[in-house]
Design a protein around this motif. Structure first.
Motif, short mmCIF file in Angstrom:
data_model
loop_
_atom_site.label_atom_id
_atom_site.label_comp_id
_atom_site.label_asym_id
_atom_site.label_seq_id
_atom_site.Cartn_x
_atom_site.Cartn_y
_atom_site.Cartn_z
N LEU A 285 0.79 -1.23 0.00
CA LEU A 285 0.00 0.00 0.00
C LEU A 285 0.82 1.28 0.00
N HIS A 286 2.06 1.20 0.42
CA HIS A 286 2.86 2.43 0.56
C HIS A 286 2.99 3.17 -0.77
N SER A 287 3.16 2.43 -1.86
CA SER A 287 3.31 3.06 -3.17
C SER A 287 2.03 3.75 -3.62
N THR B 109 -6.96 0.90 -3.71
CA THR B 109 -5.83 1.49 -4.44
C THR B 109 -6.25 1.98 -5.82
N ASN B 110 -7.56 2.09 -6.07
CA ASN B 110 -8.04 2.53 -7.37
C ASN B 110 -7.35 3.84 -7.74
N PRO B 111 -6.62 3.90 -8.85
CA PRO B 111 -5.78 5.07 -9.14
C PRO B 111 -6.55 6.37 -9.29
N THR B 112 -7.73 6.32 -9.86
CA THR B 112 -8.48 7.57 -10.03
C THR B 112 -9.03 8.05 -8.68
N LEU B 113 -9.49 7.14 -7.85
CA LEU B 113 -9.95 7.56 -6.52
C LEU B 113 -8.80 8.11 -5.69
#
Length: 582
Positions: free
Chosen positions: A67-69, A374-378
């Protein structure tokens, strides 16, 4: 089902956008604290209070790996890390905590073996920092009942000895205020008198100890919402601003919080809860729509905070592998929300720019949950969007009547709504205009009434009234202090033994919370009220005032909720979420 389909389309559309999210600013790169909504992992939803050192570090390592990334940088040990996990110990048990000679909480050495020999959380913090993460802990208001009963001396950090003033040493019983105990953990903690030098010395010794351990994040409980303690929040904020270590300051929980109340603390902290506890039920999720809308409309998102910014907090994300509230065991069940409900929750939290604190057990993180959190847009919306607001859209809610007033079905937790179906009784800052308008009305019998009447030219406008019990002329010194003299209690209905209080007797979830709380009458500051000359009705425990407000939008039992936000590329992001889900 059409509304839920819109959410799926939104996610599919989001996934088609450019995925490259710029790196979030961190404290090591900037002096601005909480420049974006903080993001991390918290142990409460999966372990309640029982987590051990081994379990915590296992989760921390997985946060670092997975999750850190995606911007998750804090790992937080939630409450009761100082409580011994033995027979008889529970959330509100008394006498099971580990304290040092100065009455300060220290980790239970059986659950946290690296804390032995006075090391506290130092080695845990070092391990977390080596992973590239930041370490956080949960703390309670004031001083513990256990330290109060033991009458431990107060540490003066300037001398390393017992605090002395006015020619004598000071002890826990000199600073603790029993009448101001935490209402949802009555055996646990009470306020300290911050007007006393010894009271301030105790709080200062706590937060300097946390800094010495290497703590980066403090979640301060039972000082906000119904349990508001401006004095303690203000002093802790001052101490943290003076410590030569950046520590994010978070407040919890947020039952009955309004934007007007939050304005009094937002500049003192970095994040603050605006709801009761959120768990994995649709009722809990749905209860966050209105409060999110109100704080966005009040321009509280990303307002000035403690050496940086502050963020309204919708609470942790109870997704994945969880425990249950108040349990004495760890994770053992799946999240009860279906996938569409989980998507709705994650979308609302992101659009409202709430801090994102994942609560599931990282050791059992499934790919569906991982993809969601981790959804990139969210992640992009949560960190970098602006002008976030709910689009005006009429929604509905269900209400039920009981006689002249609408009440919930359980006598220990009444919520009051006037029969006209547009007035609600709640709690707010005493500066709120809706808190003014209370006066005494003769009743012709033993009990007077305290009534609220809206400013109106009509002489025939109906009033909302509560029954005023006779003044307390004698006070039990074992249960009350001088702050309760001259105040009165308020009854919902004449002849009953249920009194209005400003705080629940236990920690309430968002779904359970009702505005205003009636419980069996006691000699508690929580149930003591004072009618001020300016027409406000102030509570003796929290300092909040009773207020009456009108419902602004009531149009049926269902509908959609729409949010808009401006993206960094000039895009307007929109999502619609179901409000009333069967």
């Amino acid at each position: 089902m059409q509304i839920l389909a819109l959410i799926v389309v939104f996610f599919a559309f989001c996934d088609s956008l450019q995925r490259g999210m710029s790196k979030r600013p961190s404290l090591s790169e900037s002096e601005v604290r909480a420049g974006c909504p903080p993001r991390g992992w918290n142990s409460y939803d999966s372990f309640c209070w029982t987590i051990s050192e081994e379990e915590f570090l296992q989760n921390a390592e997985l946060v670092a790996q997975r999750l850190h990334s995606h911007g998750y940088e804090y790992v937080v040990v939630d409450y009761l890390w100082y409580r011994r996990k033995v027979k008889g110990a529970s959330v509100d048990s008394l006498g099971f905590d580990v304290i040092d000679e100065w009455g300060r909480m220290i980790p239970d050495p059986e659950r946290w073996p690296s804390s032995k020999e006075g090391k506290g959380f130092t080695q845990i913090a070092n391990r977390v920092h080596d992973l590239g993460l930041k370490f956080g802990i949960h703390v309670m208001r004031g001083i513990s009942t256990q330290a109060f009963n033991a009458n431990t001396p107060i540490l003066d950090i300037n001398t390393g000895k017992a605090y002395e003033e006015s020619g004598r040493k000071w002890y826990a019983k000199d600073i603790g205020i029993k009448a101001l105990s935490c209402q949802w953990m009555r055996n646990g903690f009470m306020s300290v008198d911050t007007k006393l030098g010894a009271g301030r010395a105790f709080l200062r010794s706590l937060y300097h100890q946390y800094a010495a351990w290497g703590v980066d994040f403090v979640k301060h409980d039972c000082v906000f919402g119904n349990d508001l303690s401006i004095d303690e929040i203000s002093f802790v904020s001052k101490v943290l601003s003076e410590i030569n270590r950046p520590i994010l300051y978070s407040l919890s929980p947020g039952t009955s919080v309004t934007p007007s109340m939050a304005r009094d603390v937002s500049s003192l902290v970095n994040m603050y809860r605006i709801t009761g506890d959120d768990w994995d039920t649709w009722g809990d999720v749905a209860s966050h729509f209105d409060v999110s809308r109100d704080f966005a409309a009040a321009n509280m998102i990303g307002a000035n905070g403690l050496k940086g910014k502050s963020w309204p907090d919708l609470d942790m994300l109870p997704l994945g592998w969880l425990t249950v509230a108040g349990a004495n065991d760890g994770p053992h069940r799946k999240c009860n929300l279906n996938l569409d409900e989980q998507r709705t929750q994650m979308t609302l939290w992101s659009m409202a720019k709430s801090p994102l604190m994942f609560g599931g057990d990282m050791r059992n993180l499934d790919e569906t949950t991982f993809s969601l959190i981790t959804n990139p847009t969210l992640m992009e919306i949560n960190s970098f969007s602006s002008n976030n607001m709910e689009f005006p859209h009429i929604t509905g809610a269900k209400y039920f009547k009981l006689g002249r007033y609408n009440l919930t079905s359980r006598p220990e937790n009444y919520g009051v709504r006037h029969a006209s179906e547009d007035l609600f009784m709640g709690l707010s800052s005493c500066k709120d205009k809706h808190a003014k308008g209370w006066s005494v009305k003769a009743n012709g019998d033993d009990l007077e009434k305290v009534c609220w009447k809206e400013n109106s030219k009509s002489e025939h406008q109906a009033s909302f009234c509560l029954y005023k019990e006779k003044l307390l002329l004698e006070v039990d010194e074992e249960t009350e202090d001088k702050r309760s003299h001259g105040k009165f209690r308020l009854l919902a209905i004449e002849g009953t033994d249920f009194c209005l209080g400003a705080s629940a007797s236990r920690k309430l979830s968002s779904k359970e919370f009702s505005r205003g709380s009636f419980s069996p009458c006691r000699l508690d500051a929580n149930q003591m009220w004072d009618l001020k000359h300016n027409g406000t009705l102030a509570n003796g425990y929290s300092g909040l005032c009773a207020s009456m407000k009108r419902n602004q939008a009531d149009a049926g039992t269902g509908g959609t909720r729409s949010w808009l936000a401006t993206g960094r590329r000039g895009l307007i992001s929109q999502t619609r979420n179901q409000f009333d889900h069967g």
